[in-house]
Motif scaffolding. Sequence first.
Motif, PDB file in Angstrom:
ATOM      1  N   GLU A 374     -16.121 -27.497  39.049  1.00  0.00           N
ATOM      2  CA  GLU A 374     -15.033 -28.113  38.277  1.00  0.00           C
ATOM      3  C   GLU A 374     -15.271 -29.604  38.107  1.00  0.00           C
ATOM      4  O   GLU A 374     -15.074 -30.170  37.010  1.00  0.00           O
ATOM      5  CB  GLU A 374     -13.711 -27.856  38.990  1.00  0.00           C
ATOM      6  N   VAL A 375     -15.721 -30.265  39.177  1.00  0.00           N
ATOM      7  CA  VAL A 375     -15.992 -31.699  39.108  1.00  0.00           C
ATOM      8  C   VAL A 375     -17.140 -31.979  38.139  1.00  0.00           C
ATOM      9  O   VAL A 375     -17.095 -32.943  37.358  1.00  0.00           O
ATOM     10  CB  VAL A 375     -16.313 -32.240  40.518  1.00  0.00           C
ATOM     11  N   GLU A 376     -18.187 -31.133  38.198  1.00  0.00           N
ATOM     12  CA  GLU A 376     -19.317 -31.318  37.275  1.00  0.00           C
ATOM     13  C   GLU A 376     -18.877 -31.192  35.825  1.00  0.00           C
ATOM     14  O   GLU A 376     -19.315 -31.976  34.962  1.00  0.00           O
ATOM     15  CB  GLU A 376     -20.415 -30.294  37.591  1.00  0.00           C
ATOM     16  N   GLN A 377     -18.029 -30.212  35.567  1.00  0.00           N
ATOM     17  CA  GLN A 377     -17.542 -30.047  34.199  1.00  0.00           C
ATOM     18  C   GLN A 377     -16.722 -31.250  33.754  1.00  0.00           C
ATOM     19  O   GLN A 377     -16.845 -31.731  32.618  1.00  0.00           O
ATOM     20  CB  GLN A 377     -16.708 -28.762  34.095  1.00  0.00           C
ATOM     21  N   LYS A 378     -15.892 -31.772  34.686  1.00  0.00           N
ATOM     22  CA  LYS A 378     -15.087 -32.945  34.331  1.00  0.00           C
ATOM     23  C   LYS A 378     -15.972 -34.157  34.074  1.00  0.00           C
ATOM     24  O   LYS A 378     -15.720 -34.933  33.134  1.00  0.00           O
ATOM     25  CB  LYS A 378     -14.104 -33.252  35.463  1.00  0.00           C
ATOM     26  N   GLU A 379     -17.035 -34.321  34.932  1.00  0.00           N
ATOM     27  CA  GLU A 379     -17.923 -35.454  34.737  1.00  0.00           C
ATOM     28  C   GLU A 379     -18.678 -35.333  33.417  1.00  0.00           C
ATOM     29  O   GLU A 379     -18.907 -36.332  32.715  1.00  0.00           O
ATOM     30  CB  GLU A 379     -18.919 -35.532  35.905  1.00  0.00           C
ATOM     31  N   LYS A 380     -19.059 -34.103  33.058  1.00  0.00           N
ATOM     32  CA  LYS A 380     -19.771 -33.911  31.799  1.00  0.00           C
ATOM     33  C   LYS A 380     -18.868 -34.229  30.614  1.00  0.00           C
ATOM     34  O   LYS A 380     -19.293 -34.887  29.652  1.00  0.00           O
ATOM     35  CB  LYS A 380     -20.276 -32.476  31.715  1.00  0.00           C
ATOM     36  N   ARG A 381     -17.632 -33.771  30.722  1.00  0.00           N
ATOM     37  CA  ARG A 381     -16.702 -34.076  29.630  1.00  0.00           C
ATOM     38  C   ARG A 381     -16.434 -35.569  29.535  1.00  0.00           C
ATOM     39  O   ARG A 381     -16.326 -36.125  28.425  1.00  0.00           O
ATOM     40  CB  ARG A 381     -15.389 -33.319  29.853  1.00  0.00           C
ATOM     41  N   ARG A 382     -16.366 -36.227  30.733  1.00  0.00           N
ATOM     42  CA  ARG A 382     -16.119 -37.678  30.720  1.00  0.00           C
ATOM     43  C   ARG A 382     -17.305 -38.412  30.090  1.00  0.00           C
ATOM     44  O   ARG A 382     -17.118 -39.363  29.318  1.00  0.00           O
ATOM     45  CB  ARG A 382     -15.900 -38.180  32.147  1.00  0.00           C
TER      46      ARG A 382
END
Length: 597
Positions: A374-382
């Motif tokens: 979930e954190v990786e996905q958020k960082e990618k979106r950011r």
Amino acid sequence: MKNRLRLKHMLRPERLTLKKRIILIFAAGIIIPFAIMTLVSNRTISLILNENLNSGVQSNLHQMQLSLENTISNLNHVSQQLAYPGSVGRLLEQYLAAELPYDRAALIEEIQSELNLITFTNPSTGFVTYYFEDEDRMLFANAGPREHFDPDKLPLLAAYYGISYYGPHVSNDRFNDQYVLSALREVNLPGRGSVYVYIESGFKLTQNILDSDNIVKTSSHLILDNDQRIAYSEQPEQFAKNSFFRPTAGLSYKDAAAAPTSGLESNYYWFIGTSNQGWSIVSLIPKDDYESEKRRWLQIMTMLLLLFLAVGLTTAGLLWKMVYKPLNQFNREMNDVVHSRFDTPSTPNGIPEFQDLQQQFHNMKRQIAALIHEVEQKEKRRADLEVEKLLYQINPHFLMNTLDTAHWLAVIHGQKEIDKLLVSLNRLLYYNLGKLGQVSTIREEVDSLRQYLILQQIRYDFDFDVRMRVEDKILDVPVPRFILQPLVENALYHGLDDEGHIQVDVKKENGFIELAIHDNGGGISEAEIERLLREQNAVHEKVGMGIGMNYVKRMIESYYEGKATLHLESIPGKGTTVRLLLPYEEGSTDVERADRG
């Protein structure tokens, strides 16, 4: 001292591992009860052994006393018959008073007959003779006497009531080398003194008793006279004849009888028995032999202790294996989690308690994997939002159309320098902004760098000494966009002066594409290197595009997934070198690299 402190530090409770604690607990659980049992049983065994040994030795001493007392009593009985007024004593008086040879011959025959009868009826009696002290001669000896008979040289055992008893000594019979007991009694002839009867009794019976000591095979014996002087010794080196036995030296008969009956002297345990006649028998037992039973018992106990320890430590080892296997499995799974490996299978350990913990750990591992994803996905979106924000901050179409209009105005009015600047700026912006975030090639990176250098030369109105060496065979190798210009840009701002130069080398080296930028400037500090790599705001103030080296570092980490590296080396006064190593795979196409990016 250091070794003791190190050992003390290792044995602190917080330093002991589970394995060591299990072994120590098992060892203590075996050794402490065993030590208590050993101490108690050692005391009990010692008492039992001492009591048995003492009673056995005292019993043996009593038998020897009875034997010697009987022998002495028999000597006393025989001597009474040979003394006056005994039958033989009267015949001796008549013999000494007779003057005629015939009478003397008849009396000699009668005396010899009586002596033979007495020795026959008393089998323990040996050598017998009459001794005339004043004349120093013997008469009526029943065997051949030795020369120079001297009673004073015999070991006196006891003397009372006109009779002297001598302890074991070699017989005065020249044909007998055995030890004997003897008695010397005054005959008390009327009107004649210094006449004695000397009688020997075989020591064989008493010697057999001494030799048949079944308590300790290596025991030896002493016989003491009434004054506690050694009359007979089987250990002449430690206990010499005619010397006093030290434990009872100087004691009277009554005091010796009341003294302790056992003790330790010259590495011998001694036991003493005193007869009613005043003499004593001492049994000597070597200390090592006396304690041999204890040593055998200690050897048995030591073997049992080693056996128990072996069993206990084996049990501790088995228990440790039982605990270690699931713990080691937990450790491997935790290392997998540390290295972001969440899909490794686990083997059931067969222990319900550890199985429950393992199940809970697996649940936690799944939750951590989900959170990380979930954190990786958020960082990618950011990151995507940041790129998108940067794209929208500058409208590339509007900006490039405006620059194109300015270019044609400069051509119309004949402004060649302005025209050159606008063309380079338009091409640079088109490359840097038109495809930001997408894949490029080394060729495009080099062309963009050349446009950037043209702009900087026009801007500062002098020619930069920037030398580039690029291998032709790697010009079409795909790389992330905009990674070369920030490195050269930092070299211009931080490492180049009016007389300096920058060397740019792009080549293939050991399976990597190496981009090296070297300047001969004053160098930069470690703190400045950290600032260039991490603090973007400080770079924004000096760098034209506002992106800098931190962008390059993050871009290669994202694109190459940690396989690429960025190195900065700086020597004060000599310059700075930046090396960018990008992994290169033979045969990869541009499309494949673009897809991976």
